[in-house]
Design a protein around this motif. Sequence first.
Motif, PDB file in Angstrom:
ATOM      1  N   ALA B 234       0.858  -1.185   0.000  1.00  0.00           N
ATOM      2  CA  ALA B 234       0.000   0.000   0.000  1.00  0.00           C
ATOM      3  C   ALA B 234       0.887   1.224   0.000  1.00  0.00           C
ATOM      4  N   GLU B 264      -3.593   0.266  -3.149  1.00  0.00           N
ATOM      5  CA  GLU B 264      -2.854  -0.956  -2.841  1.00  0.00           C
ATOM      6  C   GLU B 264      -2.645  -1.785  -4.108  1.00  0.00           C
ATOM      7  N   THR B 266      -1.459  -5.714  -5.368  1.00  0.00           N
ATOM      8  CA  THR B 266      -1.154  -7.070  -4.911  1.00  0.00           C
ATOM      9  C   THR B 266      -0.740  -7.922  -6.096  1.00  0.00           C
TER      10      THR B 266
END
Lengths: 265, 322
Positions: B234, B264, B266
Amino acid sequence: MVLEAASDGWVVTKRNLLKIKRVPDLVIFSTIQPIMFVLLFAYVFGGAIATPGINYREFLIPGIFVQTVAFGAGITAIGLADDLQKGIVDRFRSLPMSRGAVLFGRTSSDLINNVFTVIVMSITGVIVGWRINEGFLRGVAGFAILFLFAYAMSWISAVIGLSVKSVEVAQSAGFIWMFPLTFLSNAFVPTSSLPSVLRPVAEWNPISSVVLALRELWGNAPAGAANGTGFPAQHPIWLSIGWCLLILAIFVPMSIARYRRAASR
Amino acid sequence: MADAIIAERLGKTYGSVNAVVDLDLVVPEGTVLGLLGPNGAGKTTTVRMLTTLITPTSGRCEVGGIDVCAHPDQVRRIIGVSGQYAAVDDYLTGYENLEMVGRLYHLGKRRARKRAFELLEQFELTDAADRPAKTYSGGMRRRLDLAGALVVHPPVIFLDEPTTGLDPRSRLGMWGVISDLVKAGSTLLLTTQYLEEADRLCDEIVVIDHGRAIAQGTATELKSQMGGEKLAVAVGDHEELATAADVLRSVGVDEPEVDDQAREVTVHIDRGTAALVEAVRKLDGADITPTNLEIRKPTLDDVFLTLTGQPAQEETETGGTA
């Protein structure tokens, strides 16, 4: 097999009695209520209800006894509903114990509870003027019928406890039907004072039979027509025993069947 | 090695609701099977069928080589069951609860007493032995309930959500207790909603949803099916998102996902902490200081997202069982 079943029943009875010991409130309140009834009826209604040939308080006590054990039997419904809800019945059912032990244990401990209540009430009765006038044996016979009736009522209550979905429902469903049952009887007033439509209902009410049996055995019955008329008035003792056996014959197998089903939902 | 628990096309129907459908299970002796699924998946119903509490609508099951429907009494002698709601009597003390169970197994007075003390010792309840169970904490109640299931050293043990509702510390304690049971050679079937728990305790996991088995395997197999671990970064500023995504693309095994709102990024990784270290280095080189940086292990939700395309959802079920 039978020995194992009796031993299992006793283990469950002991467990239920321990609860009474740990939470005495239940016994205290179930005792206060009948004492209150004795005092209220004896002193508030006593003067207004005519019981020819007998003091109203002597007439009243067997009635209150029967009403009290009937209500006392209502505890069976609460106890069973509670065990079902808390999953304790599941635990019991996963053990290799006798199938009926939970029910026999429950009804036995509730009977012991009722015996205790009756002892307290008898003392209160004696204080307000009630006496057993017909000797020791008939006195014992009266209490035997009273407790047989209490035990039979516990099994009706067991069916209710196993049929409802929660303890809260058991609390009202277990008791509500007892008000008409106990008041539509000779417990508090002679049936001769009832409207003619209600009279046969009250006379054939099992509560009336048991109350009348106790009055006869203990010498607390009023004179003549105040006891009612017809078959129930003439054979109260055998009729009471018959009612109790009939109730047991119906409700013991019904409870056991419900227990299996309730627990295997 | 014999199979301690066998279920074949096991099914349970409540009215029009299929709680369990055609479930097949095989648990070899001495191993631990985890039934993993959300509330209402049919875990408890399965346990209740295997432990003689309810009758299956279809199929058959065996425990310890005994047909459960044909000889429930024999099955009850060899199983220990600890339910989802700790079935201890509030008004009895810990000792009295265990002694009662021993008596109901027909151990006799002296042996029931001795066994109760042993179990209290084993489950660290000796100090609380004479207190009514009402005064116990959640963890203590669960331990007492589990102790009740072990009174006769049953060779097959069923634990239905043994740690649901426990605080993290009590959960760790419970895991320790269960691991010890497994080491002692018991066969265990446990249900859980937590992948971590199944991972830690079970040899084999069956994932169930809507009463059906939707996946089966070891924890490692299931996790690799789900693409394994993810690295999440993040950042404090929206402008940094694109750079962070570039970094993660270079350390991850697939295209990074960017969540604008949470700021964020991922990505799936297959090198564990090595990928994390590399990512830290590269982020630092790009002059980005992440507000959060972590490796995410797959959760039950990921299992369900992967297997069903839907997150694990809670359902209300008929009959008050889950």
